[in-house]
Motif scaffolding. Structure first.
Motif: not given
Length: 85
Positions: A43-54
């Motif tokens: 939520s603070e760094h939305p560009q990290l969303e791509q790493w959520r599932e892994i």
């Protein structure tokens, strides 16, 4: 009741690049699962969303499932996939 637990979050790879530091401290309500740490960071760094599932989770040097409940003083490690170099 407004008691909060404080955890230390160790950052690696993409997470460390986003924050520019090796670790941060975050506060959460009691009974918070470790996956909420990742939710907060994304939520603070939305560009990290791509790493959520892994991303894998570690608490106090042990791999844990995302539902693991945090305790005050825990050290959380977010382990994104590491690219070879």
């Amino acid at each position: 009741m407004s008691n909060q637990i404080t955890v230390t979050v160790k950052l690696f790879a993409a997470y460390q690049e986003a924050y520019g530091v090796e670790e941060i401290q975050q506060q959460f309500p009691p009974q918070t699962p470790v996956k909420a740490v990742l939710d907060q960071i994304i939520s603070e760094h939305p560009q990290l969303e791509q790493w959520r599932e892994i991303t894998r989770f570690g608490v106090n040097l042990s791999f844990v499932p995302p539902e693991t409940t945090l305790k005050d003083g825990d050290e959380v490690v977010l382990i994104p996939p590491v690219s070879g170099g």
